[in-house]
Design a protein around this motif. Structure first.
Motif, PDB file in Angstrom:
ATOM      1  N   VAL A 179       1.004  -1.318  -0.059  1.00  0.00           N
ATOM      2  CA  VAL A 179      -0.068  -0.009  -0.051  1.00  0.00           C
ATOM      3  C   VAL A 179       0.903   1.202   0.071  1.00  0.00           C
ATOM      4  CG1 VAL A 179      -1.910  -1.114   1.151  1.00  0.00           C
ATOM      5  CG2 VAL A 179      -0.067   0.054   2.596  1.00  0.00           C
ATOM      6  N   GLN A 180       0.328   2.438   0.010  1.00  0.00           N
ATOM      7  CA  GLN A 180       1.152   3.577  -0.096  1.00  0.00           C
ATOM      8  C   GLN A 180       2.228   3.957   0.928  1.00  0.00           C
ATOM      9  OE1 GLN A 180      -1.443   7.118  -0.546  1.00  0.00           O
ATOM     10  NE2 GLN A 180       0.309   8.485  -0.940  1.00  0.00           N
ATOM     11  N   GLU A 181       1.808   3.363   2.207  1.00  0.00           N
ATOM     12  CA  GLU A 181       2.732   3.449   3.316  1.00  0.00           C
ATOM     13  C   GLU A 181       3.796   2.411   3.405  1.00  0.00           C
ATOM     14  OE1 GLU A 181      -0.590   3.109   3.628  1.00  0.00           O
ATOM     15  OE2 GLU A 181      -1.415   4.367   5.128  1.00  0.00           O
ATOM     16  N   MET A 182       3.978   1.767   2.116  1.00  0.00           N
ATOM     17  CA  MET A 182       5.093   0.640   1.806  1.00  0.00           C
ATOM     18  C   MET A 182       4.802  -0.799   2.964  1.00  0.00           C
ATOM     19  SD  MET A 182       6.372   1.143  -0.743  1.00  0.00           S
ATOM     20  CE  MET A 182       7.803  -0.361  -0.704  1.00  0.00           C
ATOM     21  N   ILE A 183       3.483  -0.880   3.216  1.00  0.00           N
ATOM     22  CA  ILE A 183       3.193  -1.981   4.134  1.00  0.00           C
ATOM     23  C   ILE A 183       3.043  -3.163   3.109  1.00  0.00           C
ATOM     24  CG2 ILE A 183       1.747  -3.048   5.686  1.00  0.00           C
ATOM     25  CD1 ILE A 183       0.829  -0.252   6.728  1.00  0.00           C
ATOM     26  N   PRO A 184       3.779  -4.197   3.274  1.00  0.00           N
ATOM     27  CA  PRO A 184       3.415  -5.362   2.105  1.00  0.00           C
ATOM     28  C   PRO A 184       2.067  -6.265   2.615  1.00  0.00           C
ATOM     29  CG  PRO A 184       5.087  -5.947   4.038  1.00  0.00           C
ATOM     30  CD  PRO A 184       4.655  -4.547   4.104  1.00  0.00           C
ATOM     31  N   THR A 185       1.539  -6.192   1.363  1.00  0.00           N
ATOM     32  CA  THR A 185       0.224  -6.965   1.537  1.00  0.00           C
ATOM     33  C   THR A 185      -0.083  -8.179   0.878  1.00  0.00           C
ATOM     34  OG1 THR A 185      -0.535  -5.892  -0.425  1.00  0.00           O
ATOM     35  CG2 THR A 185      -1.043  -4.726   1.425  1.00  0.00           C
ATOM     36  N   ARG A 186       1.159  -8.658   0.147  1.00  0.00           N
ATOM     37  CA  ARG A 186       1.121  -9.829  -0.405  1.00  0.00           C
ATOM     38  C   ARG A 186       2.523 -10.412  -0.922  1.00  0.00           C
ATOM     39  NH1 ARG A 186      -2.188 -10.609  -5.828  1.00  0.00           N
ATOM     40  NH2 ARG A 186      -3.862  -9.801  -4.771  1.00  0.00           N
ATOM     41  N   CYS A 187       2.576 -11.722  -0.454  1.00  0.00           N
ATOM     42  CA  CYS A 187       4.031 -12.237  -0.515  1.00  0.00           C
ATOM     43  C   CYS A 187       3.809 -13.799  -0.957  1.00  0.00           C
ATOM     44  CB  CYS A 187       4.902 -12.158   0.582  1.00  0.00           C
ATOM     45  SG  CYS A 187       4.613 -13.110   2.059  1.00  0.00           S
ATOM     46  N   ALA A 188       4.661 -14.242  -1.664  1.00  0.00           N
ATOM     47  CA  ALA A 188       4.934 -15.739  -1.682  1.00  0.00           C
ATOM     48  C   ALA A 188       6.200 -16.306  -1.214  1.00  0.00           C
ATOM     49  CB  ALA A 188       4.965 -15.973  -3.245  1.00  0.00           C
ATOM     50  N   VAL A 189       6.032 -17.488  -0.489  1.00  0.00           N
ATOM     51  CA  VAL A 189       6.892 -18.194   0.378  1.00  0.00           C
ATOM     52  C   VAL A 189       7.158 -19.219  -0.286  1.00  0.00           C
ATOM     53  CG1 VAL A 189       7.515 -18.500   2.645  1.00  0.00           C
ATOM     54  CG2 VAL A 189       6.298 -16.567   2.372  1.00  0.00           C
ATOM     55  N   SER A 190       8.391 -19.720  -0.758  1.00  0.00           N
ATOM     56  CA  SER A 190       8.868 -21.083  -1.095  1.00  0.00           C
ATOM     57  C   SER A 190       9.744 -21.796   0.147  1.00  0.00           C
ATOM     58  CB  SER A 190       9.610 -21.171  -2.236  1.00  0.00           C
ATOM     59  OG  SER A 190       8.895 -20.408  -3.452  1.00  0.00           O
ATOM     60  N   LEU A 191       9.084 -22.792   0.511  1.00  0.00           N
ATOM     61  CA  LEU A 191       9.729 -23.623   1.573  1.00  0.00           C
ATOM     62  C   LEU A 191      10.420 -24.876   1.209  1.00  0.00           C
ATOM     63  CD1 LEU A 191       6.943 -23.009   4.341  1.00  0.00           C
ATOM     64  CD2 LEU A 191       9.051 -21.826   4.228  1.00  0.00           C
ATOM     65  N   THR A 192      11.363 -25.413   1.837  1.00  0.00           N
ATOM     66  CA  THR A 192      11.934 -26.498   1.654  1.00  0.00           C
ATOM     67  C   THR A 192      11.978 -27.276   3.053  1.00  0.00           C
ATOM     68  OG1 THR A 192      13.128 -26.277  -0.401  1.00  0.00           O
ATOM     69  CG2 THR A 192      13.801 -28.154   1.038  1.00  0.00           C
ATOM     70  N   VAL A 193      11.560 -28.445   3.293  1.00  0.00           N
ATOM     71  CA  VAL A 193      11.571 -28.951   4.681  1.00  0.00           C
ATOM     72  C   VAL A 193      12.428 -30.255   4.472  1.00  0.00           C
ATOM     73  CG1 VAL A 193      10.315 -30.033   6.406  1.00  0.00           C
ATOM     74  CG2 VAL A 193       9.231 -27.912   5.068  1.00  0.00           C
ATOM     75  N   THR A 194      13.333 -30.332   5.192  1.00  0.00           N
ATOM     76  CA  THR A 194      14.506 -31.761   5.213  1.00  0.00           C
ATOM     77  C   THR A 194      13.656 -32.708   6.186  1.00  0.00           C
ATOM     78  OG1 THR A 194      16.369 -30.367   4.547  1.00  0.00           O
ATOM     79  CG2 THR A 194      16.563 -32.495   5.369  1.00  0.00           C
ATOM     80  N   GLY A 195      13.763 -33.730   5.670  1.00  0.00           N
ATOM     81  CA  GLY A 195      13.018 -34.992   6.247  1.00  0.00           C
ATOM     82  C   GLY A 195      13.845 -35.438   7.614  1.00  0.00           C
ATOM     83  N   LEU A 196      13.295 -35.646   8.735  1.00  0.00           N
ATOM     84  CA  LEU A 196      13.807 -36.489   9.665  1.00  0.00           C
ATOM     85  C   LEU A 196      13.353 -37.733   9.897  1.00  0.00           C
ATOM     86  CD1 LEU A 196      13.805 -33.097  12.419  1.00  0.00           C
ATOM     87  CD2 LEU A 196      15.893 -34.328  11.157  1.00  0.00           C
ATOM     88  N   PRO A 197      14.252 -38.594  10.562  1.00  0.00           N
ATOM     89  CA  PRO A 197      13.351 -39.564  11.242  1.00  0.00           C
ATOM     90  C   PRO A 197      12.791 -39.796  12.342  1.00  0.00           C
ATOM     91  CG  PRO A 197      16.051 -39.580  11.612  1.00  0.00           C
ATOM     92  CD  PRO A 197      15.602 -38.668  10.909  1.00  0.00           C
ATOM     93  N   LYS A 198      11.623 -40.256  12.447  1.00  0.00           N
ATOM     94  CA  LYS A 198      10.976 -40.244  13.704  1.00  0.00           C
ATOM     95  C   LYS A 198      11.698 -40.723  14.917  1.00  0.00           C
ATOM     96  CE  LYS A 198       6.787 -38.068  13.506  1.00  0.00           C
ATOM     97  NZ  LYS A 198       6.117 -37.081  14.377  1.00  0.00           N
TER      98      LYS A 198
END
Length: 247
Positions: A228-247
């Motif tokens: 918006v005009q005050e430079m508050i971010p209103t939308r973003c895309a987040v890419s995540l990678t989760v590395t597996g762990l043994p339970k």
């Protein structure tokens, strides 16, 4: 980096609620029936099955301190890989101690990758009386930072040993153990943004009976796209990678 607000801090436990106009979608909700058929549509919309990432119960974190990043929308694709890398067999980092110099045979290579979209447009254009309205999607990103240990809560130690106008503490270089906090130390923020940590998480794509993955967040990519005009971010895309762990 110091956070300048108490509302974006390591104390945040979740990134809800969402503006009802952002979550309203046509379809079937968790309890059955179509949205729009009954008087309790708002209740139905909030309980549509959406995924979330939560501090794993196996992490040893008390239930009261567990963090939850809730999805606004479920990801369109989820890529899960399992592999045995015979050329790079090594001990998993979370199992290695400082006195272990050898290489153990553990050719495990599991990961889960997906992308999320966060949109706070309706929150920001409304009254600015709540954190999601004040900070837009920074509210959701801050929750992600809390979840993977980037945000850490500390008690600043302000005292001598340096410039009177510069915060000096054990992480910066204060040398006098008898230093006493200055009178304004209570106004200093207590959340520091640092490196990402290996925090075990449970990833649920829907409810607890849906697609599931267990591991630690190993890679984050955030792309802010709308303001918006005050430079508050209103939308973003987040890419995540989760590395597996043994339970």
């Amino acid at each position: 980096m110091f956070e300048n607000t108490k509302e974006l801090s390591a104390d945040q436990k979740s990134n809800e609620p969402w503006d009802r106009r952002q979550t309203a979608t046509a379809g079937v909700w968790a309890g059955g029936g179509s949205i729009g058929e009954g008087a309790d549509d708002y209740h139905n919309e909030l309980f549509s099955r959406r995924g979330f990432i939560q501090t794993a119960k196996s992490s040893g974190v008390p239930v009261a301190d567990m963090k939850t990043l809730r999805f606004l929308y479920n990801p369109s694709t989820v890529a899960i890989t399992h592999g045995l890398d015979g050329q790079n067999m090594q001990l998993a980092q979370w199992q290695r101690s400082e006195d272990m110099t050898g290489t153990a045979l553990l050719p495990v290579n599991n990961s889960c990758s997906f992308s999320l979209l966060f949109d706070r447009t309706f929150d920001v254009i409304g009254p600015r009386d709540k954190p999601p309205a004040k900070f837009g999607v920074m509210y959701d990103v801050n929750m992600l930072y809390n979840l993977c240990g980037i945000n850490q809560k500390v008690k600043p130690n302000i005292g001598g040993g340096g410039d009177d106008d510069f915060p000096v503490g054990p992480w910066i270089g204060g040398s006098d153990k008898d230093d006493k906090p200055s009178s304004d130390s209570g106004e200093m923020p207590q959340t520091i943004t640092g490196p990402m940590q290996m925090v075990p998480v449970d990833v649920y794509f829907g409810g607890h009976q849906n697609l599931y993955f267990y591991g630690f967040i190993s890679n984050i990519s955030i792309n802010y796209s709308h303001w918006v005009q005050e430079m508050i971010p209103t939308r973003c895309a987040v890419s995540l990678t989760v590395t597996g762990l043994p339970k």
